[in-house]
Design a protein around this motif. Structure first.
Motif, PDB file in Angstrom:
ATOM      1  N   ARG A   8      26.007  30.967  -0.361  1.00  0.00           N
ATOM      2  CA  ARG A   8      26.649  30.001   0.529  1.00  0.00           C
ATOM      3  C   ARG A   8      25.615  28.921   0.850  1.00  0.00           C
ATOM      4  NH1 ARG A   8      30.869  32.869   3.361  1.00  0.00           N
ATOM      5  NH2 ARG A   8      31.198  30.977   4.616  1.00  0.00           N
ATOM      6  N   GLY A   9      25.616  27.823   0.053  1.00  0.00           N
ATOM      7  CA  GLY A   9      24.598  26.805   0.233  1.00  0.00           C
ATOM      8  C   GLY A   9      23.250  27.348  -0.180  1.00  0.00           C
ATOM      9  N   GLN A  10      22.310  27.358   0.765  1.00  0.00           N
ATOM     10  CA  GLN A  10      20.967  27.876   0.473  1.00  0.00           C
ATOM     11  C   GLN A  10      20.781  29.307   0.972  1.00  0.00           C
ATOM     12  OE1 GLN A  10      17.946  25.511   2.418  1.00  0.00           O
ATOM     13  NE2 GLN A  10      18.795  25.829   4.475  1.00  0.00           N
ATOM     14  N   VAL A  11      21.905  29.954   1.363  1.00  0.00           N
ATOM     15  CA  VAL A  11      21.856  31.317   1.910  1.00  0.00           C
ATOM     16  C   VAL A  11      22.533  32.298   0.958  1.00  0.00           C
ATOM     17  CG1 VAL A  11      22.483  32.821   3.843  1.00  0.00           C
ATOM     18  CG2 VAL A  11      21.877  30.413   4.265  1.00  0.00           C
ATOM     19  N   ALA A  12      21.845  33.384   0.629  1.00  0.00           N
ATOM     20  CA  ALA A  12      22.435  34.475  -0.151  1.00  0.00           C
ATOM     21  C   ALA A  12      23.057  35.472   0.829  1.00  0.00           C
ATOM     22  CB  ALA A  12      21.366  35.164  -0.987  1.00  0.00           C
ATOM     23  N   VAL A  13      24.332  35.757   0.629  1.00  0.00           N
ATOM     24  CA  VAL A  13      25.046  36.675   1.518  1.00  0.00           C
ATOM     25  C   VAL A  13      25.273  37.994   0.791  1.00  0.00           C
ATOM     26  CG1 VAL A  13      27.133  37.075   2.878  1.00  0.00           C
ATOM     27  CG2 VAL A  13      26.177  34.752   2.696  1.00  0.00           C
ATOM     28  N   ILE A  14      24.691  39.053   1.321  1.00  0.00           N
ATOM     29  CA  ILE A  14      24.883  40.411   0.785  1.00  0.00           C
ATOM     30  C   ILE A  14      25.828  41.138   1.734  1.00  0.00           C
ATOM     31  CG2 ILE A  14      23.761  42.593   0.211  1.00  0.00           C
ATOM     32  CD1 ILE A  14      21.157  40.959  -0.236  1.00  0.00           C
ATOM     33  N   THR A  15      26.975  41.573   1.214  1.00  0.00           N
ATOM     34  CA  THR A  15      27.994  42.214   2.049  1.00  0.00           C
ATOM     35  C   THR A  15      28.151  43.677   1.660  1.00  0.00           C
ATOM     36  OG1 THR A  15      29.191  40.111   2.234  1.00  0.00           O
ATOM     37  CG2 THR A  15      30.381  42.114   2.847  1.00  0.00           C
ATOM     38  N   LEU A  16      27.835  44.566   2.587  1.00  0.00           N
ATOM     39  CA  LEU A  16      28.040  45.996   2.354  1.00  0.00           C
ATOM     40  C   LEU A  16      29.525  46.244   2.191  1.00  0.00           C
ATOM     41  CD1 LEU A  16      25.708  47.346   5.209  1.00  0.00           C
ATOM     42  CD2 LEU A  16      25.089  46.843   2.839  1.00  0.00           C
ATOM     43  N   GLU A  40      15.147  36.748  -3.934  1.00  0.00           N
ATOM     44  CA  GLU A  40      13.711  36.448  -3.983  1.00  0.00           C
ATOM     45  C   GLU A  40      13.378  35.614  -5.225  1.00  0.00           C
ATOM     46  OE1 GLU A  40      11.446  36.742  -1.727  1.00  0.00           O
ATOM     47  OE2 GLU A  40      10.867  38.818  -1.325  1.00  0.00           O
ATOM     48  N   ASP A  41      14.078  35.890  -6.337  1.00  0.00           N
ATOM     49  CA  ASP A  41      13.768  35.223  -7.610  1.00  0.00           C
ATOM     50  C   ASP A  41      14.431  33.854  -7.732  1.00  0.00           C
ATOM     51  OD1 ASP A  41      12.276  37.411  -8.336  1.00  0.00           O
ATOM     52  OD2 ASP A  41      13.875  38.358  -9.501  1.00  0.00           O
ATOM     53  N   ASP A  42      15.320  33.517  -6.824  1.00  0.00           N
ATOM     54  CA  ASP A  42      16.061  32.254  -6.899  1.00  0.00           C
ATOM     55  C   ASP A  42      15.423  31.244  -5.947  1.00  0.00           C
ATOM     56  OD1 ASP A  42      17.870  30.178  -6.901  1.00  0.00           O
ATOM     57  OD2 ASP A  42      19.644  31.460  -6.782  1.00  0.00           O
ATOM     58  N   ALA A  43      14.783  30.223  -6.505  1.00  0.00           N
ATOM     59  CA  ALA A  43      14.082  29.242  -5.669  1.00  0.00           C
ATOM     60  C   ALA A  43      15.025  28.447  -4.789  1.00  0.00           C
ATOM     61  CB  ALA A  43      13.288  28.294  -6.575  1.00  0.00           C
ATOM     62  N   VAL A  84      13.435  45.012   2.765  1.00  0.00           N
ATOM     63  CA  VAL A  84      14.002  43.946   3.602  1.00  0.00           C
ATOM     64  C   VAL A  84      12.900  43.323   4.451  1.00  0.00           C
ATOM     65  CG1 VAL A  84      15.557  43.481   5.551  1.00  0.00           C
ATOM     66  CG2 VAL A  84      16.323  44.936   3.662  1.00  0.00           C
ATOM     67  N   GLU A  85      12.125  44.174   5.085  1.00  0.00           N
ATOM     68  CA  GLU A  85      11.089  43.713   6.008  1.00  0.00           C
ATOM     69  C   GLU A  85      10.017  42.884   5.291  1.00  0.00           C
ATOM     70  OE1 GLU A  85       9.619  46.083   9.855  1.00  0.00           O
ATOM     71  OE2 GLU A  85       8.773  46.851   7.987  1.00  0.00           O
ATOM     72  N   ALA A  86       9.741  43.238   4.032  1.00  0.00           N
ATOM     73  CA  ALA A  86       8.689  42.564   3.269  1.00  0.00           C
ATOM     74  C   ALA A  86       9.196  41.327   2.536  1.00  0.00           C
ATOM     75  CB  ALA A  86       8.077  43.542   2.262  1.00  0.00           C
ATOM     76  N   CYS A  87      10.494  41.043   2.623  1.00  0.00           N
ATOM     77  CA  CYS A  87      11.061  39.892   1.918  1.00  0.00           C
ATOM     78  C   CYS A  87      10.350  38.612   2.367  1.00  0.00           C
ATOM     79  CB  CYS A  87      12.557  39.801   2.215  1.00  0.00           C
ATOM     80  SG  CYS A  87      13.407  38.497   1.305  1.00  0.00           S
ATOM     81  N   SER A  88      10.052  37.739   1.433  1.00  0.00           N
ATOM     82  CA  SER A  88       9.319  36.513   1.752  1.00  0.00           C
ATOM     83  C   SER A  88      10.205  35.450   2.387  1.00  0.00           C
ATOM     84  CB  SER A  88       8.675  35.958   0.472  1.00  0.00           C
ATOM     85  OG  SER A  88       9.682  35.533  -0.435  1.00  0.00           O
ATOM     86  N   LYS A  89      11.509  35.684   2.353  1.00  0.00           N
ATOM     87  CA  LYS A  89      12.463  34.743   2.951  1.00  0.00           C
ATOM     88  C   LYS A  89      13.147  35.430   4.133  1.00  0.00           C
ATOM     89  CE  LYS A  89      13.105  32.869  -1.681  1.00  0.00           C
ATOM     90  NZ  LYS A  89      14.019  32.611  -2.811  1.00  0.00           N
ATOM     91  N   PRO A  90      13.516  34.685   5.167  1.00  0.00           N
ATOM     92  CA  PRO A  90      14.100  35.314   6.351  1.00  0.00           C
ATOM     93  C   PRO A  90      15.407  36.028   6.025  1.00  0.00           C
ATOM     94  CG  PRO A  90      14.269  32.918   6.486  1.00  0.00           C
ATOM     95  CD  PRO A  90      13.382  33.219   5.330  1.00  0.00           C
TER      96      PRO A  90
END
Length: 697
Positions: A8-16, A40-43, A84-90
């Motif tokens: 969604r734009g610049q946000v990746a949405v992961i839905t359980l 993480e791999d998608d700039a 999740v905690e170590a992800c480089s993006k919020p």
């Protein structure tokens, strides 16, 4: 599909997406991990958002995998949270509806959290005899504060998100959604996309003003309230570690506590009960999608204590009830009983006036059978005598509309005989409520030989609506619970003959964990009820042995609390059971007449004779197909007969002791000339399981 990925734009949405509550099973964990790696791999992706589909963010562990290798397979929940905690993006957690157990632990591993109003938030692991094992005891105190976190973890009870958001200084929620959750969550994700460093709950300090004094006070309180359950104190010590230890050391302490609790018999019993309750709804030949009949109006025949209590269950669920009696004064008493019960709840603050008024408005009463003709379900709650039931069901057969369900609250009588009093046996079923009917969780659903599958499915669904644990029983004298309790009571009587006092037997049973010993239970229920059953037994089964002590008691008019005299003496207005010199003298004379010299009997022998009597009779019930499964028997005793929850029910307890050891004890009991050697012959199922080295489960 267990989790979806979209941009969604610049946000990746992961839905359980793992219905019904987005349990964090292995496939779901793998899908979430894959989504994080993809983002993480998608700039072009600057932030991630994790949420849940349907009616939950996540209810935690997937119960279908509980106790299996999949539950610990990588990525396990700890590993996923670390990722999740170590992800480089919020990573933002968009929490809604249900956020419990591992679901909350996952959210605590995210960098930001936004919650919808009304979300039920909990770490309920203590209810399974465990503690949160994926960082919950270390992160929640840091995010919420030590005291509120401890209360949540030790109780396991859910708390609404808006209440948690009001905790001073809390860091659990960065924001509460004010509109659409997803829109607000996406706005938050975009807002924090470039912010660094990323906030981590693990880096916060667990806030507690005076930890030594606080935790000592808490230990005293929790220890007193959880005497038979080790998990609450273990939870407390894990929370204390969040204050006294570094985060990584606290995690190690948490894992050690989790592992230690997992092997306790108490946790085994609680987990058994958890799954047993869910299994009660599964009926082998009645599929889950069986059509049900509409229940919009209920009639209850009889306005006594039981009829009034039964009526309240449906009033509480918002269903109209019409109560029928033969005399106006009995009807008036029944209505007054219901109102008085609701007014007592009002005084205690458990019920509001508008709710009281609404429930009473749903209640009507009548002396005329014609006035209940349009009810969808009618429950008979009249005197426990077949001829009385016959008169009622013949009238119901005449007046009730086609398709109405005709239910009997009988506790012992032949439901098939009752069904034959009608021309519609397919519509007849047993609904055996336990007293007080508005309080006790158990509902024995008795399936007659002709009971239609849709009738059974309807009643099982209705039981859930009125918040009962419904257990299906076949037809036999006493069904599951009362047939078993008769053998328990027979053993209690033999123990008196051999030298025990009622108080000694009750103390031993209550020390074991029963809510009430057999003689206090008899006094509460009314000893005349058991007397009536024994009189019937003397005619039907003349070879079945009973102690005559209970008959002698009833011949003295000592029927229990209602006469202020039973196995114990009672004072007016009080329920304290006081030792009775009259009963002691009666028992002495009875033993002398039988030529029995009293002996000292240990508490262990008392308990095992009582409990193993339940187990052996239950094995007969399983062999005969009266009970579907051993865990159903356990649910009957946990929810209807005061069996200690931390022991999991009689069948679970027997399994923990070992069926071989149970049978060896039974063989010893069979050698006692004052007991019933024939009864102590192991039921065929029990003997077979021992021979095969198997358990009831």
């Amino acid at each position: 599909m267990t989790a979806t990925y979209e941009v969604r734009g610049q946000v990746a949405v992961i839905t359980l997406s793992n219905p019904p509550v987005n349990g964090l099973g292995l496939a779901t964990r793998q899908a979430v991990a894959a989504g994080i790696e993809q983002a993480e791999d998608d700039a072009a992706i600057k932030a991630l958002l994790i949420t849940g589909a349907g009616g939950a963010f996540s209810g935690g562990a997937d119960i279908k995998e509980f106790g299996s290798p999949k539950a610990l397979a990588e990525p396990n929940l700890l590993s996923l949270i670390g990722l999740v905690e170590a992800c480089s993006k919020p990573v933002v957690a968009a929490i809604h509806s249900v956020c419990m157990g591992g679901g909350l632990e996952l959210a605590l591993g995210c960098h930001y959290r936004i919650a919808a109003v009304g979300t039920k938030v909990a770490l309920p692991e203590v209810k399974l005899g465990l503690l949160p094992g994926a960082g919950g005891t270390q992160r929640l105190p840091r995010a919420l504060g030590v005291e509120p976190a401890l209360n949540m973890i030790v109780s396991g009870e859910p708390v609404n998100s808006e209440l948690l958001a009001q905790v001073p200084g809390q860091k659990l929620f960065d924001r509460m959604a004010t509109g659409d959750l997803m829109e607000d969550a996406l706005a938050l994700a975009n807002e924090v996309a470039e912010l660094r460093p990323l906030p981590r709950v693990r880096d916060l300090k667990a806030r507690c003003a005076n930890p030594d004094a606080f935790f000592q006070f808490a230990r005293n309180m929790v220890g007193a309230q959880s005497r038979n359950f080790p998990a609450p104190l273990r939870c407390l010590e894990a929370v204390a570690a969040s204050v006294s230890m570094k985060f990584e050391d606290g995690i190690k302490a948490e894992r050690a506590g989790f592992a230690a609790l997992m092997v306790t018999p108490e946790s085994g019993a609680l987990r058994h009960a958890f799954f047993a309750e869910r299994a009660t709804t599964k009926i082998a030949d009645v599929p889950g999608d069986t059509p049900t009949r509409k229940i919009a109006k209920v009639a209850v025949i009889g306005a006594g204590t039981m009829g009034a209590g039964i009526s309240m269950n449906f009033l509480n669920a918002g269903l109209p009830v019409v109560m029928l009696e033969t005399r106006q004064e009995a009807l008036d008493r029944g209505v007054a009983t219901i109102r008085k019960s609701y007014e007592a709840q009002l005084k205690k603050g458990k019920l509001k006036q508008d709710k009281l008024d609404a429930r009473m408005a749903l209640l009507s009463s009548t002396l005329n059978y014609a006035d209940i003709a349009d009810a969808d379900l009618v429950i008979e709650a009249v005197f426990e005598e077949l001829s009385v039931k016959q008169a009622v069901f013949k009238q119901l057969d005449e007046v009730m509309k086609p398709g109405a369900i005709l239910a009997s609250n009988t506790s012992t009588l032949d439901l098939n005989a009752i069904a034959r009093f009608t021309k519609r046996p397919q519509d007849v079923i047993g609904m055996h409520f336990f007293s007080p009917a508005q309080v006790m969780k158990l509902l024995e659903v008795v399936r007659g030989a002709a009971t239609a599958k849709d009738v059974l499915a309807t009643v099982m669904a209705l039981a859930k609506k009125i918040r009962k644990t419904a257990v299906v029983s076949g037809v036999c004298d006493g069904f599951i619970g009362n047939r078993m309790i008769e053998q328990y009571s027979r053993q209690a009587g033999f123990l008196l003959d051999e030298g025990c006092s009622p108080a000694q037997v009750d103390r031993a049973a209550e020390k074991f964990g029963f809510a009430m010993g057999p003689f206090r239970m008899g006094d509460l229920a009314g000893n005349d009820i058991g007397w009536a059953i024994r009189k019937r037994r003397y005619q039907e089964k003349p070879n079945l042995r009973y102690s005559k002590s209970a008959d002698l008691l009833c011949e003295l008019g000592r029927f229990g609390q209602k006469t202020q005299a039973g196995w114990y003496d009672y004072q007016a207005g009080k329920r304290d059971a006081l030792p009775s010199s009259v009963v002691a003298e009666m028992l002495d004379k009875h033993r002398a007449a039988l030529g029995i010299k009293p002996r000292q009997i240990s508490d262990d022998e008392i308990v095992h004779r009582l409990v193993y009597a339940l187990v052996n009779e239950a094995a007969h019930l399983l062999e005969e197909g009266i009970a579907q499964r051993a865990s159903d028997v356990d649910m009957v005793y946990l929810t209807g007969y005061g069996f200690p929850l931390w022991r999991g029910g009689p069948m679970c307890y027997a399994g923990q002791i070992g069926l071989f050891n149970v049978v060896q004890a039974m063989k010893r009991f069979a050698k006692n000339p004052l007991d019933d050697a024939e009864f102590w012959q192991p039921a065929p199922l029990l003997a077979r399981l021992v021979a095969e080295g198997k358990n009831f489960s």
